[in-house]
Motif scaffolding. Structure first.
Motif, short mmCIF file in Angstrom:
data_model
loop_
_atom_site.label_atom_id
_atom_site.label_comp_id
_atom_site.label_asym_id
_atom_site.label_seq_id
_atom_site.Cartn_x
_atom_site.Cartn_y
_atom_site.Cartn_z
N GLY A 15 0.78 -1.21 0.00
CA GLY A 15 0.00 0.00 0.00
C GLY A 15 0.81 1.27 0.00
O GLY A 15 0.29 2.34 0.37
N GLU A 16 2.08 1.18 -0.45
CA GLU A 16 2.94 2.36 -0.42
C GLU A 16 3.74 2.55 -1.70
O GLU A 16 4.67 3.35 -1.74
N GLU A 17 3.38 1.84 -2.76
CA GLU A 17 4.17 1.94 -3.99
C GLU A 17 4.19 3.35 -4.53
O GLU A 17 5.21 3.82 -5.05
N GLU A 18 3.07 4.05 -4.41
CA GLU A 18 2.99 5.41 -4.94
C GLU A 18 3.61 6.45 -4.02
O GLU A 18 3.63 7.64 -4.34
N SER A 19 4.14 6.02 -2.89
CA SER A 19 4.79 6.95 -1.97
C SER A 19 6.17 6.46 -1.54
O SER A 19 6.64 6.74 -0.45
N GLY A 20 6.82 5.70 -2.44
CA GLY A 20 8.21 5.32 -2.21
C GLY A 20 8.46 3.99 -1.54
O GLY A 20 9.61 3.60 -1.33
N SER A 21 7.42 3.26 -1.16
CA SER A 21 7.55 1.92 -0.57
C SER A 21 8.49 1.86 0.63
O SER A 21 9.34 0.98 0.72
N PRO A 22 8.37 2.76 1.61
CA PRO A 22 9.31 2.75 2.73
C PRO A 22 9.24 1.49 3.59
O PRO A 22 10.23 1.12 4.23
N SER A 23 8.10 0.81 3.60
CA SER A 23 7.96 -0.38 4.46
C SER A 23 8.27 -1.67 3.73
O SER A 23 8.32 -2.74 4.35
N LEU A 24 8.50 -1.60 2.42
CA LEU A 24 8.58 -2.83 1.63
C LEU A 24 9.84 -3.65 1.93
O LEU A 24 9.77 -4.86 2.16
N LEU A 25 11.00 -3.01 1.92
CA LEU A 25 12.23 -3.77 2.13
C LEU A 25 12.29 -4.41 3.52
O LEU A 25 12.65 -5.59 3.63
N PRO A 26 11.94 -3.67 4.59
CA PRO A 26 11.88 -4.35 5.89
C PRO A 26 10.92 -5.53 5.89
O PRO A 26 11.19 -6.55 6.53
N PHE A 27 9.80 -5.40 5.18
CA PHE A 27 8.84 -6.50 5.12
C PHE A 27 9.42 -7.69 4.38
O PHE A 27 9.25 -8.85 4.81
N LEU A 28 10.11 -7.44 3.27
CA LEU A 28 10.74 -8.55 2.53
C LEU A 28 11.74 -9.28 3.41
O LEU A 28 11.81 -10.52 3.39
N GLU A 29 12.53 -8.53 4.15
CA GLU A 29 13.54 -9.16 5.02
C GLU A 29 12.88 -9.95 6.14
O GLU A 29 13.32 -11.06 6.48
N ALA A 30 11.83 -9.39 6.72
CA ALA A 30 11.19 -10.04 7.87
C ALA A 30 10.39 -11.28 7.48
O ALA A 30 10.13 -12.15 8.32
N HIS A 31 9.96 -11.37 6.22
CA HIS A 31 9.08 -12.45 5.78
C HIS A 31 9.67 -13.23 4.61
O HIS A 31 8.92 -13.74 3.76
N ARG A 32 10.98 -13.34 4.59
CA ARG A 32 11.66 -14.01 3.47
C ARG A 32 11.13 -15.41 3.25
O ARG A 32 10.87 -15.82 2.12
#
Length: 465
Positions: A158-175
């Motif tokens: 839900g943040e692609e249009e605003s720079g995806s600040p939460s995406l990388l931490p989420f990828l790491e936490a849910h690999r």
């Protein structure tokens, strides 16, 4: 084949119902960049999680420091591949609202001058219409066969249009939850309305802002002109030296990792009917720039660039002021291809600039992001399978194209999760994403569902990697 035929028939018969579900999602104003719409972003996530749960996915809304993620999983037959599908439910703001011909969050179907129909609403093409084509394909499989032909994990952010600040931490936490054989991304376009496309490459991106400083203050150009170093002159010379007379970038080591496109792929590009004159003519140009001896498609799809995005220094207001500026700034971006290393490019550029500075001048560097390019092998079995499926659905054979822009998530799937990304979308270049009156062709929505059904069916038969 009988089961696929029944799935495709199910999609056809239920088009109005699938359109209604898309309209329900489009009515949610999930604008991620505006804090006033935080609750609406969660409402969109809840809607999608509930819809996926209703067709048998183990679906949940996952909290982040920003807007929530939707994560859903459905197992496939034993031995079948497992894919990760990515999309985003957030949308851009609607400004300027006065240019819309209908309410942005009240979706409507309008008839175009040629008689075709289009869905008009914010998010219709970017990315709600696109992601729902995949969801509807899964729904049809479940309705007709009770299962999916391959394993599927779905990630909606839900943040692609605003720079995806939460995406990388989420990828790491849910690999472990996100690991799959390949990723599927739908946020791309077709070549034209009759020709589907698979984007085999995305350029990476490195951004640098440089600040060159000389005197301790702005100087009178009469008292000091000719004797004092002028940062604007120095910066202009550095920028001019970035390219040689053939258009090649002169930074040492810049082309390390840059490969060549196979002749067979170049020949396919030549047969796409692309007009360089029309492409440049739309923006008031007529003469291709860049590297000599390279076509425009090569330049924009498979060659790296160094572009000056902005320069400023000295007096730029109304009238005239005879001043030698104390500093000059430039913003420079590099589009990367194949295996170019973003960190190495940044280091090489900084060394290039530093080596050209006069002794009593200094430079500051400010990094603005850095991501590597994505290049699927041109003989990738994932591409071959998707191309076969798409060609079965559309009037023209699926094109293998490049993309001049960057989709950072594709790089993260490769570098963090170790999987290739298959980029297949059904948007059109005139969909007006991010603009008033955004639309998504009804044909894209309908045949997009059928296309994903064919791709899932084909992947379920196995991919030799």
């Amino acid at each position: 084949m009988a089961s696929l035929d029944s799935v495709l028939s199910c999609i056809d018969l239920n088009l109005d119902r699938s359109l209604g579900r898309l309209f329900d999602l489009l009515r949610i104003p999930s604008i991620s960049t505006d804090p006033n719409y935080k609750g609406e972003c969660r409402r969109a996530a809840d809607y999608l999680a509930g819809d996926l749960a209703a067709i048998g996915f183990a679906a949940s809304v996952r909290d982040t420091n920003g807007h929530p993620m939707v994560l859903a999983r459905h197992e496939g037959p034993e031995g079948a591949p497992h894919v990760l599908f990515y999309g985003h439910y957030d949308v851009q703001p609607v400004d300027p609202i006065e240019l819309w011909t209908s309410e942005p969050f009240e979706p409507v179907v309008k008839e175009a001058p040629d008689g075709s129909k289009r869905i008009v609403a914010r998010g219709a093409a970017d990315d709600k219409g696109q992601l729902m084509t995949f969801v509807e394909a899964c729904r049809a499989f479940k309705a007709e066969t009770g299962s999916l032909p391959c394993g599927v994990t779905i990630l909606f952010e839900g943040e692609e249009e605003s720079g995806s600040p939460s995406l990388l931490p989420f990828l790491e936490a849910h690999r472990d939850e996100l690991k799959a054989d390949a990723a599927l991304v739908c946020d791309t376009n077709m070549w034209d309305r009759r020709t589907p496309a698979i984007s085999t490459g995305l350029r990476g991106l490195v951004g640098e802002e440089i600040v060159i400083k000389a005197a301790s203050r702005d100087l009178h150009s009469g008292y000091y002109g000719g004797a004092a170093a002028n940062p604007l002159h120095i910066l202009s010379k550095i920028v001019a030296d970035l390219h040689d007379e053939t258009g090649r970038v002169t930074i040492p080591g810049f082309y390390d990792g840059v490969g060549e496109v196979p002749d067979a792929v170049k020949a396919q590009w030549d047969n796409l009917g692309f007009s360089e004159q029309a492409f440049l003519g739309e923006v008031g140009l007529s003469v291709p720039a860049g590297e000599k001896g390279r076509s425009v498609l090569e330049q924009t799809w498979s060659r790296p660039t160094a572009e000056v995005n902005g320069m400023i220094g000295g007096y730029t207001g109304a009238g005239f002021k005879t001043v030698i500026a104390a500093e000059a700034r430039a913003k420079i971006s590099f589009r990367l291809v194949f295996d170019q290393d973003p960190a190495a490019i940044r280091e090489a550029f900084r060394a290039f600039v530093t080596a050209k500075l006069p002794a009593d001048c200094t430079v500051e560097f400010h990094a603005h992001g850095g991501s590597g390019a994505i290049q699927l092998p041109f003989d990738s079995p994932w591409i071959a399978a998707a191309r076969e499926a798409l060609t079965d659905e559309w009037p023209n054979e699926a094109a293998m194209i490049g993309m001049g822009g960057s989709i950072p998530i594709a790089g993260e799937f490769k570098h963090r999760l170790g999987m290739e990304t298959l980029l297949v979308g059904f948007g059109n270049g005139d969909d007006a994403i991010h603009s008033p009156n955004e639309k998504y062709e009804m044909t894209s929505f309908h045949k997009g569902q059928r296309s994903w059904a064919r791709i899932l069916d084909r992947l379920g038969k196995g991919v030799a990697v």
